[in-house]
Structures are given as C-alpha cells and as structure tokens.
Design a protein around this motif. Sequence first.
Motif, PDB file in Angstrom:
ATOM      1  N   ASN A   1      16.198  12.672   7.808  1.00  0.00           N
ATOM      2  CA  ASN A   1      15.470  13.911   7.538  1.00  0.00           C
ATOM      3  C   ASN A   1      15.547  14.293   6.069  1.00  0.00           C
ATOM      4  OD1 ASN A   1      13.815  15.759   8.842  1.00  0.00           O
ATOM      5  ND2 ASN A   1      15.423  17.292   8.950  1.00  0.00           N
ATOM      6  N   THR A   2      16.731  14.131   5.467  1.00  0.00           N
ATOM      7  CA  THR A   2      16.898  14.479   4.063  1.00  0.00           C
ATOM      8  C   THR A   2      15.996  13.634   3.174  1.00  0.00           C
ATOM      9  OG1 THR A   2      19.211  15.105   4.460  1.00  0.00           O
ATOM     10  CG2 THR A   2      18.569  14.643   2.186  1.00  0.00           C
ATOM     11  N   TRP A   3      15.975  12.330   3.439  1.00  0.00           N
ATOM     12  CA  TRP A   3      15.128  11.456   2.625  1.00  0.00           C
ATOM     13  C   TRP A   3      13.653  11.782   2.810  1.00  0.00           C
ATOM     14  CZ3 TRP A   3      16.092   8.162  -1.243  1.00  0.00           C
ATOM     15  CH2 TRP A   3      15.025   7.357  -1.668  1.00  0.00           C
ATOM     16  N   LEU A   4      13.259  12.145   4.031  1.00  0.00           N
ATOM     17  CA  LEU A   4      11.847  12.451   4.294  1.00  0.00           C
ATOM     18  C   LEU A   4      11.385  13.646   3.473  1.00  0.00           C
ATOM     19  CD1 LEU A   4       9.388  11.640   6.079  1.00  0.00           C
ATOM     20  CD2 LEU A   4      10.155  13.388   7.684  1.00  0.00           C
ATOM     21  N   PHE A   5      12.246  14.644   3.308  1.00  0.00           N
ATOM     22  CA  PHE A   5      11.877  15.822   2.522  1.00  0.00           C
ATOM     23  C   PHE A   5      11.539  15.466   1.083  1.00  0.00           C
ATOM     24  CE2 PHE A   5      14.556  18.630   5.504  1.00  0.00           C
ATOM     25  CZ  PHE A   5      13.456  18.848   6.316  1.00  0.00           C
ATOM     26  N   PHE A   6      12.176  14.419   0.568  1.00  0.00           N
ATOM     27  CA  PHE A   6      11.901  13.984  -0.797  1.00  0.00           C
ATOM     28  C   PHE A   6      10.911  12.829  -0.841  1.00  0.00           C
ATOM     29  CE2 PHE A   6      12.837  11.080  -4.342  1.00  0.00           C
ATOM     30  CZ  PHE A   6      12.619  11.929  -5.414  1.00  0.00           C
ATOM     31  N   GLY A   7      11.070  11.855   0.026  1.00  0.00           N
ATOM     32  CA  GLY A   7      10.245  10.654  -0.013  1.00  0.00           C
ATOM     33  C   GLY A   7       8.791  10.883   0.353  1.00  0.00           C
ATOM     34  N   PHE A   8       8.538  11.770   1.319  1.00  0.00           N
ATOM     35  CA  PHE A   8       7.147  11.995   1.727  1.00  0.00           C
ATOM     36  C   PHE A   8       6.316  12.643   0.626  1.00  0.00           C
ATOM     37  CE2 PHE A   8       3.800  14.523   3.753  1.00  0.00           C
ATOM     38  CZ  PHE A   8       3.106  13.516   4.403  1.00  0.00           C
ATOM     39  N   PRO A   9       6.766  13.725  -0.027  1.00  0.00           N
ATOM     40  CA  PRO A   9       5.990  14.255  -1.156  1.00  0.00           C
ATOM     41  C   PRO A   9       5.817  13.242  -2.279  1.00  0.00           C
ATOM     42  CG  PRO A   9       7.602  15.870  -0.427  1.00  0.00           C
ATOM     43  CD  PRO A   9       7.929  14.589   0.270  1.00  0.00           C
ATOM     44  N   LEU A  10       6.859  12.437  -2.534  1.00  0.00           N
ATOM     45  CA  LEU A  10       6.759  11.410  -3.573  1.00  0.00           C
ATOM     46  C   LEU A  10       5.672  10.406  -3.228  1.00  0.00           C
ATOM     47  CD1 LEU A  10       7.944   9.881  -6.086  1.00  0.00           C
ATOM     48  CD2 LEU A  10       9.431   8.701  -4.461  1.00  0.00           C
ATOM     49  N   ALA A  11       5.699   9.888  -2.008  1.00  0.00           N
ATOM     50  CA  ALA A  11       4.699   8.909  -1.589  1.00  0.00           C
ATOM     51  C   ALA A  11       3.305   9.518  -1.574  1.00  0.00           C
ATOM     52  CB  ALA A  11       5.062   8.358  -0.208  1.00  0.00           C
ATOM     53  N   LEU A  12       3.193  10.776  -1.166  1.00  0.00           N
ATOM     54  CA  LEU A  12       1.889  11.423  -1.111  1.00  0.00           C
ATOM     55  C   LEU A  12       1.268  11.559  -2.495  1.00  0.00           C
ATOM     56  CD1 LEU A  12      -0.272  12.875   0.579  1.00  0.00           C
ATOM     57  CD2 LEU A  12       1.036  15.000   0.277  1.00  0.00           C
ATOM     58  N   LEU A  13       2.055  11.957  -3.484  1.00  0.00           N
ATOM     59  CA  LEU A  13       1.537  12.110  -4.845  1.00  0.00           C
ATOM     60  C   LEU A  13       1.146  10.762  -5.441  1.00  0.00           C
ATOM     61  CD1 LEU A  13       3.968  14.818  -6.286  1.00  0.00           C
ATOM     62  CD2 LEU A  13       1.584  15.115  -5.595  1.00  0.00           C
ATOM     63  N   ILE A  14       1.950   9.726  -5.185  1.00  0.00           N
ATOM     64  CA  ILE A  14       1.604   8.396  -5.686  1.00  0.00           C
ATOM     65  C   ILE A  14       0.365   7.875  -4.981  1.00  0.00           C
ATOM     66  CG2 ILE A  14       2.415   6.026  -5.953  1.00  0.00           C
ATOM     67  CD1 ILE A  14       5.236   7.066  -6.152  1.00  0.00           C
ATOM     68  N   PHE A  15       0.220   8.176  -3.693  1.00  0.00           N
ATOM     69  CA  PHE A  15      -0.969   7.760  -2.963  1.00  0.00           C
ATOM     70  C   PHE A  15      -2.226   8.432  -3.528  1.00  0.00           C
ATOM     71  CE2 PHE A  15      -4.036   8.372   0.485  1.00  0.00           C
ATOM     72  CZ  PHE A  15      -4.233   7.057   0.896  1.00  0.00           C
ATOM     73  N   ILE A  16      -2.117   9.700  -3.881  1.00  0.00           N
ATOM     74  CA  ILE A  16      -3.258  10.399  -4.492  1.00  0.00           C
ATOM     75  C   ILE A  16      -3.611   9.744  -5.825  1.00  0.00           C
ATOM     76  CG2 ILE A  16      -4.010  12.590  -5.505  1.00  0.00           C
ATOM     77  CD1 ILE A  16      -2.355  14.022  -3.380  1.00  0.00           C
ATOM     78  N   ALA A  17      -2.582   9.384  -6.593  1.00  0.00           N
ATOM     79  CA  ALA A  17      -2.827   8.687  -7.860  1.00  0.00           C
ATOM     80  C   ALA A  17      -3.503   7.340  -7.616  1.00  0.00           C
ATOM     81  CB  ALA A  17      -1.510   8.499  -8.612  1.00  0.00           C
TER      82      ALA A  17
ATOM     83  N   THR B   1      -3.110  -2.986   0.131  1.00  0.00           N
ATOM     84  CA  THR B   1      -1.933  -3.678  -0.412  1.00  0.00           C
ATOM     85  C   THR B   1      -0.932  -2.701  -1.012  1.00  0.00           C
ATOM     86  OG1 THR B   1      -3.230  -5.658  -0.892  1.00  0.00           O
ATOM     87  CG2 THR B   1      -1.173  -5.376  -2.108  1.00  0.00           C
ATOM     88  N   TYR B   2      -1.403  -1.804  -1.862  1.00  0.00           N
ATOM     89  CA  TYR B   2      -0.496  -0.889  -2.542  1.00  0.00           C
ATOM     90  C   TYR B   2      -0.046   0.267  -1.641  1.00  0.00           C
ATOM     91  CZ  TYR B   2      -1.658  -3.256  -6.924  1.00  0.00           C
ATOM     92  OH  TYR B   2      -1.797  -4.193  -7.918  1.00  0.00           O
ATOM     93  N   SER B   3      -0.907   0.715  -0.743  1.00  0.00           N
ATOM     94  CA  SER B   3      -0.515   1.823   0.128  1.00  0.00           C
ATOM     95  C   SER B   3       0.597   1.405   1.085  1.00  0.00           C
ATOM     96  CB  SER B   3      -1.719   2.331   0.923  1.00  0.00           C
ATOM     97  OG  SER B   3      -2.261   1.305   1.745  1.00  0.00           O
ATOM     98  N   ALA B   4       0.661   0.111   1.447  1.00  0.00           N
ATOM     99  CA  ALA B   4       1.756  -0.357   2.289  1.00  0.00           C
ATOM    100  C   ALA B   4       3.090  -0.197   1.574  1.00  0.00           C
ATOM    101  CB  ALA B   4       1.533  -1.819   2.671  1.00  0.00           C
ATOM    102  N   ALA B   5       3.111  -0.506   0.274  1.00  0.00           N
ATOM    103  CA  ALA B   5       4.347  -0.352  -0.500  1.00  0.00           C
ATOM    104  C   ALA B   5       4.667   1.120  -0.748  1.00  0.00           C
ATOM    105  CB  ALA B   5       4.221  -1.096  -1.829  1.00  0.00           C
ATOM    106  N   VAL B   6       3.652   1.910  -1.053  1.00  0.00           N
ATOM    107  CA  VAL B   6       3.864   3.328  -1.333  1.00  0.00           C
ATOM    108  C   VAL B   6       4.319   4.060  -0.078  1.00  0.00           C
ATOM    109  CG1 VAL B   6       2.731   5.477  -2.031  1.00  0.00           C
ATOM    110  CG2 VAL B   6       2.235   3.351  -3.251  1.00  0.00           C
ATOM    111  N   GLY B   7       3.694   3.762   1.060  1.00  0.00           N
ATOM    112  CA  GLY B   7       4.074   4.434   2.297  1.00  0.00           C
ATOM    113  C   GLY B   7       5.498   4.133   2.713  1.00  0.00           C
ATOM    114  N   GLY B   8       5.992   2.938   2.385  1.00  0.00           N
ATOM    115  CA  GLY B   8       7.368   2.595   2.740  1.00  0.00           C
ATOM    116  C   GLY B   8       8.408   3.428   2.021  1.00  0.00           C
ATOM    117  N   MET B   9       8.042   4.038   0.913  1.00  0.00           N
ATOM    118  CA  MET B   9       8.996   4.861   0.176  1.00  0.00           C
ATOM    119  C   MET B   9       9.301   6.180   0.884  1.00  0.00           C
ATOM    120  SD  MET B   9       7.316   4.445  -3.600  1.00  0.00           S
ATOM    121  CE  MET B   9       6.766   2.849  -4.211  1.00  0.00           C
ATOM    122  N   SER B  10       8.463   6.589   1.822  1.00  0.00           N
ATOM    123  CA  SER B  10       8.562   7.928   2.389  1.00  0.00           C
ATOM    124  C   SER B  10       9.682   8.070   3.412  1.00  0.00           C
ATOM    125  CB  SER B  10       7.225   8.332   3.023  1.00  0.00           C
ATOM    126  OG  SER B  10       6.868   7.419   4.042  1.00  0.00           O
ATOM    127  N   THR B  11      10.136   6.983   4.037  1.00  0.00           N
ATOM    128  CA  THR B  11      11.186   7.066   5.048  1.00  0.00           C
ATOM    129  C   THR B  11      12.305   6.079   4.744  1.00  0.00           C
ATOM    130  OG1 THR B  11      10.166   5.400   6.499  1.00  0.00           O
ATOM    131  CG2 THR B  11       9.494   7.704   6.803  1.00  0.00           C
TER     132      THR B  11
END
Length: 361
Positions: free
Chosen positions: A90-106, A53-63
Amino acid sequence: MCHDSVRQHVDAQRGSSGDDDPVATGILQRLPSGPTQSILVTNFCKAVVLGVTYSAAVGGMSTLTGTGVNLILVGMWKSYFPEASPISFNTWLFFGFPLALLIFIALWAILCLLYCRKGSSQALSAYLDKAHLRRELDLLGPMAFAEKMILAIFSMLIVLWMTRNITDDIPGWGSLFKGRAGDGTASKQPGEKLMDWNKCKKLPWGIVLLLGAGFAIADGVRTSGLADVLSEMLDFLEKAPYWAIAPAVCLISSTITEFTSNNATTTLVIPLLIQIAQTMHRHPLLLMIPGAIGAQFAFLLPTGTPSNIVGFTTGHIEINDMLITGTPLKIAGILVLSVLMPTLGAFVFRTNEPLLNLSRS
C-alpha cells in the motif's frame, strides 16, 4: 552492437518467447502494409508498438509486484534497516501510482507529438472503426467460469495487499494477526507441504541470486575498506542540494541499465547509494528509490528489457525510433522522479524523520 546483430539477437528471443502482443498486432494487421502504406499509417503503427512497449515498463513501477527491481529494493531496505518501517504494498502504491501516471502522460504526449500528425484520423478511419472493434469483442464470447474465478481471486489478492496495513495511524486487517501476516504470507492445511521441489524449481532464482549478490557486494565494500575510501571521496556531497543529487543518481542508474539487466543494475547500485546517503547524512530512501526507479528507465536499446525486445521484433519500429522516443521519455521520467521524491516521497516514506533509528544491522 550493429543493427543486424541486434536483429538476430531479438529474433532468437522472439522464437523462445512466443508471439508478440496479440492486441496491438491484431489492430495493426487491419492496416495496409508494404509500399502502399502511407507515412501517416506507418507513424501510427510505430506509436502503437512504442506505446505498448514503454507502458509495460512504466506500469510496472506502480506496484511492488510489478517488477523485480521493486522487490529487490524492498528486500534490501528490510535487510539493511530492520528496525525501520517496512515498505508495504500500500505504501509503495501511494508513491508509485502517481509516478507511473505522470510518466505515462509524458509518454502519451511524446508519441502524439512525434507520430500523430494532422490528418492521421482521416487516414485511419477507413481501416479502424467502432463496428470492427465491436465485432472483435463479440467474437470473444462471454467470460468462462475459470476466467471469472481468476479475476475474482486476483482482485481479492490486490484488496488484501492494499488493506493489510493502510497507514501508520489506521491499522488494517494485518493487526488482527499481531504483525505475523505479511504480503508474502502463505497458509497450509495440517500435514500439507508448504513447498515441494516441483514448485521450488519454478521460483525466479535469478532474483534471489542477484539479491544475495548485492548483499555480498555491500559486505565486500564495507570489510575491504572501500566504504571508508568512498566516504572520504564523497565528503563534498554532504553540502550538495538534493535537487542536484537525485537527478544525477537517476541518470547514472538509467544509463547503466541500458547495458545490463534492470535487476543487476539495482543490485549493484543500491549498496553504493546507501553508503553515499550515510555520507550525506540523509535518509537512505532519498537515494535508494531514485536509483531503483532509474534502473527501470531502459528506453533506448531493444535489448534493454524483455518488453523492448518484443516490441522491436514486430518489425514496426527500428532502433532510431526507440532512441528518438526513449530519450525524451527518459528525461521526463528523471524530472518527474526528481520532483516527486522530495515532495510526495518525503510524505509517503517519512524521509524527513531523523536517522537515529535507521542504523544498519
């Protein structure tokens, strides 16, 4: 809203949206249910459903295409500041993917601490093994031609999105068309209609109307004089440190989104954040992005997002489970965003540049 009314509401949503996630529920169906289910198995079921449930929302932030909120943010940025550099995929991916990855780890750490206790692996080993997963994979059979074509076309689309404009110094294939090609560019044959009514009526008009409503709200705030009043009231923010402003903006936005849709929250909050950023003499994206990302932190209530509704209707989780898990996840998301925005975000979005070329149209 009481528990019974929430359950009736999401049950109605379930009836109109179809079955739950077949992957997660397919795994959980192998586990014992009812009175014979141990606490370890029950907690594992909760962890799986909450994770999906939460990973679907978190993953959407990456792109940019992951959520409507990201599209609204980019649309408002382009409309209010047309002379500024647009936010590309591409610009958003450079920021959104690390953001989503760190929240996913949390999220993973929170689920492990709350639900994966000692002895869980032994309790689950009798029901989940590699042989079963291998049999399920074999039952799927080889990929069909249509599946291969969809995978190939979608992969090509992602590559084209990412390589249209790599960086400001490294042009992509978009430079061959002298800036006329964008992320939403469509081509047609001579005499072919670009859009007909059958396709037009399938568009997500809700997002279009919300975006237009945001422009109307912003114009009303400006022409009514409310913008001047807000500027005078917010003079003290000019000297406030950013590390205190960003978490507050994200917290306010993430609180509002628990009671309204993510898109509506973004449409309402972003015009006000633009005004606040101008009062503070800061780059607008320093507040716009925390406000938009915070609007996607709807982790507490079942009715917060469609993914929350789907997870809640499985019957494996209750409102208390979402509150217990969603609260630390929301706090972790706010902290991660507050750290990344003035560091990685400043580099990716060039928020350290002067605001001389960012005057509103």
